[in-house]
Write a protein that holds these residues in place. Structure first.
Motif, PDB file in Angstrom:
ATOM      1  N   GLU A   1      81.372  22.369  64.067  1.00 32.40           N
ATOM      2  CA  GLU A   1      79.932  22.310  63.646  1.00 32.40           C
ATOM      3  C   GLU A   1      79.529  23.833  63.362  1.00 32.40           C
ATOM      4  OE1 GLU A   1      78.405  18.730  66.710  1.00 32.40           O
ATOM      5  OE2 GLU A   1      78.301  21.062  67.277  1.00 32.40           O
ATOM      6  N   VAL A   2      80.019  25.026  64.179  1.00 36.89           N
ATOM      7  CA  VAL A   2      79.610  26.398  63.380  1.00 36.89           C
ATOM      8  C   VAL A   2      80.325  26.695  62.257  1.00 36.89           C
ATOM      9  CG1 VAL A   2      79.812  28.762  64.289  1.00 36.89           C
ATOM     10  CG2 VAL A   2      79.323  26.947  65.995  1.00 36.89           C
ATOM     11  N   LEU A   3      81.388  26.368  62.091  1.00 34.52           N
ATOM     12  CA  LEU A   3      82.166  26.489  60.797  1.00 34.52           C
ATOM     13  C   LEU A   3      81.275  25.830  59.435  1.00 34.52           C
ATOM     14  CD1 LEU A   3      85.819  25.705  61.368  1.00 34.52           C
ATOM     15  CD2 LEU A   3      85.104  27.710  60.286  1.00 34.52           C
ATOM     16  N   ASP A   4      80.847  24.820  59.710  1.00 33.15           N
ATOM     17  CA  ASP A   4      80.030  24.199  58.855  1.00 33.15           C
ATOM     18  C   ASP A   4      78.542  24.690  58.471  1.00 33.15           C
ATOM     19  OD1 ASP A   4      79.234  21.807  57.040  1.00 33.15           O
ATOM     20  OD2 ASP A   4      77.833  21.281  58.526  1.00 33.15           O
ATOM     21  N   LEU A   5      78.188  25.339  59.672  1.00 38.32           N
ATOM     22  CA  LEU A   5      76.764  26.164  59.616  1.00 38.32           C
ATOM     23  C   LEU A   5      76.938  27.403  58.642  1.00 38.32           C
ATOM     24  CD1 LEU A   5      75.184  25.496  63.151  1.00 38.32           C
ATOM     25  CD2 LEU A   5      73.971  24.416  60.906  1.00 38.32           C
TER      26      LEU A   5
ATOM     27  N   GLY B   1      79.279  27.884  56.446  1.00 35.90           N
ATOM     28  CA  GLY B   1      79.430  27.709  55.059  1.00 35.90           C
ATOM     29  C   GLY B   1      78.337  27.435  54.353  1.00 35.90           C
ATOM     30  N   LYS B   2      77.298  26.608  54.915  1.00 37.89           N
ATOM     31  CA  LYS B   2      75.974  26.215  54.343  1.00 37.89           C
ATOM     32  C   LYS B   2      75.174  27.588  54.183  1.00 37.89           C
ATOM     33  CE  LYS B   2      75.949  21.443  55.566  1.00 37.89           C
ATOM     34  NZ  LYS B   2      75.463  20.314  56.379  1.00 37.89           N
ATOM     35  N   ASN B   3      75.355  28.598  55.021  1.00 37.06           N
ATOM     36  CA  ASN B   3      74.206  29.509  55.346  1.00 37.06           C
ATOM     37  C   ASN B   3      74.937  31.105  55.062  1.00 37.06           C
ATOM     38  OD1 ASN B   3      71.553  28.571  56.741  1.00 37.06           O
ATOM     39  ND2 ASN B   3      73.316  27.509  57.694  1.00 37.06           N
ATOM     40  N   HIS B   4      76.125  30.945  54.452  1.00 36.44           N
ATOM     41  CA  HIS B   4      76.822  32.237  54.059  1.00 36.44           C
ATOM     42  C   HIS B   4      76.855  33.157  54.916  1.00 36.44           C
ATOM     43  CE1 HIS B   4      76.018  30.270  50.005  1.00 36.44           C
ATOM     44  NE2 HIS B   4      74.719  30.269  50.336  1.00 36.44           N
ATOM     45  N   LEU B   5      77.483  32.968  55.985  1.00 34.84           N
ATOM     46  CA  LEU B   5      77.817  33.855  57.241  1.00 34.84           C
ATOM     47  C   LEU B   5      79.286  33.846  57.297  1.00 34.84           C
ATOM     48  CD1 LEU B   5      75.159  32.651  59.622  1.00 34.84           C
ATOM     49  CD2 LEU B   5      75.014  34.750  58.446  1.00 34.84           C
ATOM     50  N   ASP B   6      79.618  34.858  58.021  1.00 36.80           N
ATOM     51  CA  ASP B   6      81.006  35.222  58.162  1.00 36.80           C
ATOM     52  C   ASP B   6      81.442  34.369  59.436  1.00 36.80           C
ATOM     53  OD1 ASP B   6      83.732  36.298  59.212  1.00 36.80           O
ATOM     54  OD2 ASP B   6      83.228  37.770  57.811  1.00 36.80           O
ATOM     55  N   PHE B   7      82.194  33.361  59.376  1.00 41.57           N
ATOM     56  CA  PHE B   7      82.601  32.567  60.790  1.00 41.57           C
ATOM     57  C   PHE B   7      83.150  33.684  61.766  1.00 41.57           C
ATOM     58  CE2 PHE B   7      85.787  30.424  63.130  1.00 41.57           C
ATOM     59  CZ  PHE B   7      85.090  29.678  63.776  1.00 41.57           C
TER      60      PHE B   7
ATOM     61  N   SER C   1      77.025  28.944  71.932  1.00 42.69           N
ATOM     62  CA  SER C   1      75.654  29.133  72.324  1.00 42.69           C
ATOM     63  C   SER C   1      74.573  28.624  71.062  1.00 42.69           C
ATOM     64  CB  SER C   1      75.176  30.403  72.590  1.00 42.69           C
ATOM     65  OG  SER C   1      73.794  30.730  72.646  1.00 42.69           O
ATOM     66  N   PRO C   2      74.125  27.621  71.042  1.00 41.89           N
ATOM     67  CA  PRO C   2      73.441  27.102  69.930  1.00 41.89           C
ATOM     68  C   PRO C   2      72.262  28.128  69.617  1.00 41.89           C
ATOM     69  CG  PRO C   2      73.617  25.293  71.549  1.00 41.89           C
ATOM     70  CD  PRO C   2      74.083  26.690  72.113  1.00 41.89           C
ATOM     71  N   ASN C   3      71.427  28.602  70.749  1.00 44.33           N
ATOM     72  CA  ASN C   3      70.470  29.287  70.344  1.00 44.33           C
ATOM     73  C   ASN C   3      70.846  30.681  69.672  1.00 44.33           C
ATOM     74  OD1 ASN C   3      67.315  30.600  70.743  1.00 44.33           O
ATOM     75  ND2 ASN C   3      68.642  32.122  71.689  1.00 44.33           N
ATOM     76  N   SER C   4      71.731  31.305  69.966  1.00 48.95           N
ATOM     77  CA  SER C   4      72.483  32.428  69.403  1.00 48.95           C
ATOM     78  C   SER C   4      72.758  32.148  67.826  1.00 48.95           C
ATOM     79  CB  SER C   4      73.498  33.105  70.169  1.00 48.95           C
ATOM     80  OG  SER C   4      73.164  33.476  71.272  1.00 48.95           O
ATOM     81  N   VAL C   5      73.426  31.196  67.622  1.00 48.87           N
ATOM     82  CA  VAL C   5      73.999  31.031  66.322  1.00 48.87           C
ATOM     83  C   VAL C   5      72.827  30.510  65.463  1.00 48.87           C
ATOM     84  CG1 VAL C   5      75.243  29.130  65.228  1.00 48.87           C
ATOM     85  CG2 VAL C   5      76.216  29.936  67.217  1.00 48.87           C
ATOM     86  N   MET C   6      71.766  29.841  65.994  1.00 48.92           N
ATOM     87  CA  MET C   6      70.480  29.536  64.987  1.00 48.92           C
ATOM     88  C   MET C   6      69.835  30.904  64.853  1.00 48.92           C
ATOM     89  SD  MET C   6      71.161  26.470  64.300  1.00 48.92           S
ATOM     90  CE  MET C   6      69.689  26.044  63.500  1.00 48.92           C
ATOM     91  N   GLN C   7      69.560  31.866  65.714  1.00 44.26           N
ATOM     92  CA  GLN C   7      69.049  32.925  65.543  1.00 44.26           C
ATOM     93  C   GLN C   7      69.544  33.749  64.561  1.00 44.26           C
ATOM     94  OE1 GLN C   7      66.120  34.237  66.785  1.00 44.26           O
ATOM     95  NE2 GLN C   7      66.007  33.703  69.125  1.00 44.26           N
TER      96      GLN C   7
ATOM     97  N   ARG D   1      68.048  34.961  61.085  1.00 43.43           N
ATOM     98  CA  ARG D   1      67.671  36.284  60.892  1.00 43.43           C
ATOM     99  C   ARG D   1      68.684  37.154  60.038  1.00 43.43           C
ATOM    100  NH1 ARG D   1      64.523  38.568  65.447  1.00 43.43           N
ATOM    101  NH2 ARG D   1      63.718  36.825  66.621  1.00 43.43           N
ATOM    102  N   LYS D   2      69.837  36.489  59.801  1.00 40.95           N
ATOM    103  CA  LYS D   2      70.889  36.977  59.215  1.00 40.95           C
ATOM    104  C   LYS D   2      71.489  38.290  59.838  1.00 40.95           C
ATOM    105  CE  LYS D   2      70.356  33.800  56.015  1.00 40.95           C
ATOM    106  NZ  LYS D   2      71.337  32.729  55.684  1.00 40.95           N
ATOM    107  N   ALA D   3      71.315  38.072  60.931  1.00 47.60           N
ATOM    108  CA  ALA D   3      71.787  39.385  61.979  1.00 47.60           C
ATOM    109  C   ALA D   3      72.538  38.873  63.213  1.00 47.60           C
ATOM    110  CB  ALA D   3      70.803  40.319  62.201  1.00 47.60           C
ATOM    111  N   LEU D   4      73.882  39.347  63.636  1.00 46.24           N
ATOM    112  CA  LEU D   4      74.131  39.024  64.695  1.00 46.24           C
ATOM    113  C   LEU D   4      74.007  40.011  65.919  1.00 46.24           C
ATOM    114  CD1 LEU D   4      77.993  38.551  63.449  1.00 46.24           C
ATOM    115  CD2 LEU D   4      76.057  36.884  63.652  1.00 46.24           C
ATOM    116  N   ARG D   5      73.313  39.455  66.785  1.00 46.48           N
ATOM    117  CA  ARG D   5      72.915  40.188  68.032  1.00 46.48           C
ATOM    118  C   ARG D   5      73.201  39.376  69.415  1.00 46.48           C
ATOM    119  NH1 ARG D   5      67.275  41.469  64.998  1.00 46.48           N
ATOM    120  NH2 ARG D   5      67.821  42.919  63.616  1.00 46.48           N
ATOM    121  N   ASN D   6      72.616  40.183  70.411  1.00 50.41           N
ATOM    122  CA  ASN D   6      72.799  39.619  71.800  1.00 50.41           C
ATOM    123  C   ASN D   6      71.579  38.918  72.197  1.00 50.41           C
ATOM    124  OD1 ASN D   6      73.162  38.687  74.279  1.00 50.41           O
ATOM    125  ND2 ASN D   6      74.321  40.302  75.156  1.00 50.41           N
ATOM    126  N   TYR D   7      71.242  37.695  71.516  1.00 49.71           N
ATOM    127  CA  TYR D   7      70.009  37.051  71.220  1.00 49.71           C
ATOM    128  C   TYR D   7      69.621  36.496  72.888  1.00 49.71           C
ATOM    129  CZ  TYR D   7      69.656  37.206  66.580  1.00 49.71           C
ATOM    130  OH  TYR D   7      69.794  37.795  65.016  1.00 49.71           O
TER     131      TYR D   7
END
Length: 344
Positions: free
Chosen positions: A239-243, A245-251, A271-277, A281-287
Motif C-alpha cells: 500500500e505504501v509503494l502504491d501511495l 508511486g501516485k504521489n511522487h515520493l521516494d519509497f 504508521s498511517p498518520n506519518s505516511v499520510m502527513q 506535506r511532501k516532507a519526512l519528519r517524526n510526525y
C-alpha cells in the motif's frame, strides 16, 4: 439518524474525499462473525493508526438509516459475497468513550451513567411506540426494540479503554464500567438476542487492565498478536509503494522513516498518520511526536524498572533490545515482570 444511534455515513464520506487506502477487508471479517457465537471483536493499536477511520467505515457500512452503497462499490468489500447481505442492515450504536469524559479529573463519578442515559434516550426516541419512556435499563430497551421485529444492534466503540488510562487510580469507576460492559456483552439472556456484533478499539490490550473476567467473550487482536487482522493494523508495504508511486515520493526514504512493525504473512507495516502527513506535506519528519509527547511515557521510563531506562537509552542510541512481549504481566498501575529475552 442520531448522534450515537445510527449516525449515518458522513464520517466515512469525508474520509473517501481524501486519499484513501482500502481497509474494507475488515468488514469482510466482521461479516463472517455475524450469526455465530462470540461476534465480538476488540482490536487494539497505537495512537495514529487509523482506529477512528475504521469506526467511521463500519458505521457507514452497517447503518440501516442510510444508503451508503456508493461509498463501497469501488472497494474490496464490494467483491465479497457478504457485501449485499449485511450492507445497511443493522441498527448501529457508536460512541467514543472519551467524549463522555468530564472537563476535569475528580469529577468523573457520573461518566457511566451519562453513557447509559444518553444511549437510552436515543433508543427511546427512535422506538417511541416500543420502548417505554421510563425504561432505565439499556439492555432491556434494546431487547424490546428487537423483539418487535426491528433489526439487531451492532455496537462500535472507540477508545473503549480510555477510562482505564485516564482514571487509572479510580477503582470504583473502573468497576462500574466493567459492570456496564458486562450488562451489554456478557448477558446470557439478552446479548445474543439483541446484538449482531460488536467492535471495540483502543490503545492497549484488554489483559493490560485486568478485565478478562468481563470481556472474555471478545475475540482479541493486538499489536503483539494481530493474526488475521494484521493487514488492517496500519499500511502494508504494498500500500505504501502504491501511495509513493501516485504521489511522487521516494519509497526507500519513506521506509527508512516509518517502517516500524513486521507481522507474519504481511511483512512490514507502516504508521498511517506519518505516511499520510509525509504525502500531504511532501516532507519526512517524526510526525508522531508532533501529536504526542514523551511526557506520557516519562513516568514509566523514570521508574527504571529492571533496567527499563537503560534499555530505552540503548535503543535511542541505535542498539537493539530483545524482549518477549507475549509474556508481559504489566498494566497501567503495576509492574510485575520483565520477560526473559528470547535467544538471538
Amino acid at each position: 439518524m442520531g448522534i450515537y444511534l445510527n449516525p449515518g455515513y458522513t464520517g466515512f464520506e469525508e474520509i473517501r474525499r481524501d486519499v484513501y487506502v482500502d481497509k474494507t477487508g475488515l468488514i469482510s471479517y466482521m461479516n463472517t462473525l455475524i450469526g455465530k457465537p462470540k461476534p465480538l471483536v476488540s482490536f487494539s493499536r497505537p495512537r495514529r493508526f487509523g482506529k477512528s477511520f475504521d469506526v467511521n467505515m463500519l458505521c457507514a457500512y452497517y447503518d440501516l438509516s442510510c444508503d451508503s452503497r456508493f461509498l463501497f462499490e469501488d472497494l474490496e468489500i464490494s467483491k465479497n459475497e457478504s457485501f449485499r447481505k449485511h450492507l445497511n442492515r443493522y441498527n448501529v450504536i457508536s460512541f467514543d468513550v472519551t467524549g463522555f469524559a468530564p472537563d476535569s479529573k475528580g469529577n468523573e463519578t457520573d461518566i457511566i451513567s451519562n453513557i447509559r442515559n444518553t444511549l437510552l434516550k436515543e433508543v427511546r426516541e427512535a422506538f417511541p411506540d416500543i420502548v417505554d419512556e421510563n425504561e432505565n435499563n439499556l439492555g432491556r430497551a434494546l431487547y424490546a426494540a428487537v423483539s418487535k421485529g426491528n433489526e439487531k444492534f451492532i455496537f462500535i466503540i472507540d477508545e473503549w479503554d480510555a477510562l482505564f488510562r485516564e482514571y487509572k487510580d479510580n477503582n470504583q469507576l473502573q468497576k462500574d464500567y466493567i459492570i456496564f460492559l458486562r450488562s451489554l456483552f456478557k448477558n446470557r439472556d439478552l446479548t445474543s438476542k439483541t446484538i449482531a456484533a460488536a467492535y471495540m478499539t483502543g490503545i492497549l490490550p484488554i489483559k493490560k487492565y485486568g478485565t478478562e473476567s468481563a470481556l472474555t467473550d471478545f475475540r482479541e487482536f493486538t499489536m503483539a498478536a494481530p493474526d488475521v487482522l494484521a493487514p488492517y493494523v496500519g499500511f502494508t508495504e504494498r500500500e505504501v509503494l502504491d501511495l509513493c508511486g501516485k504521489n511522487h515520493l521516494d519509497f526507500e526514504e519513506i521506509k527508512s522513516w516509518y517502517d516500524g512493525y513486521s507481522f507474519d504473512n504481511v511483512g512490514s507495516v507502516y504508521s498511517p498518520n506519518s505516511v499520510m502527513q509525509a504525502i500531504e506535506r511532501k516532507a519526512l519528519r517524526n510526525y508522531w511526536t508532533a501529536s504526542e509527547t514523551y511526557e506520557s511515557l516519562a513516568a514509566y521510563i523514570g521508574m527504571d524498572y529492571k533496567g527499563l531506562k537503560k534499555d530505552i537509552i540503548r535503543m535511542l542510541g541505535g542498539e537493539a533490545v530483545r524482549v518477549r512481549i507475549s509474556k508481559f504481566q504489566n498494566d497501567m498501575t503495576s509492574f510485575k515482570s520483565k520477560p526473559p529475552c528470547p535467544p538471538a
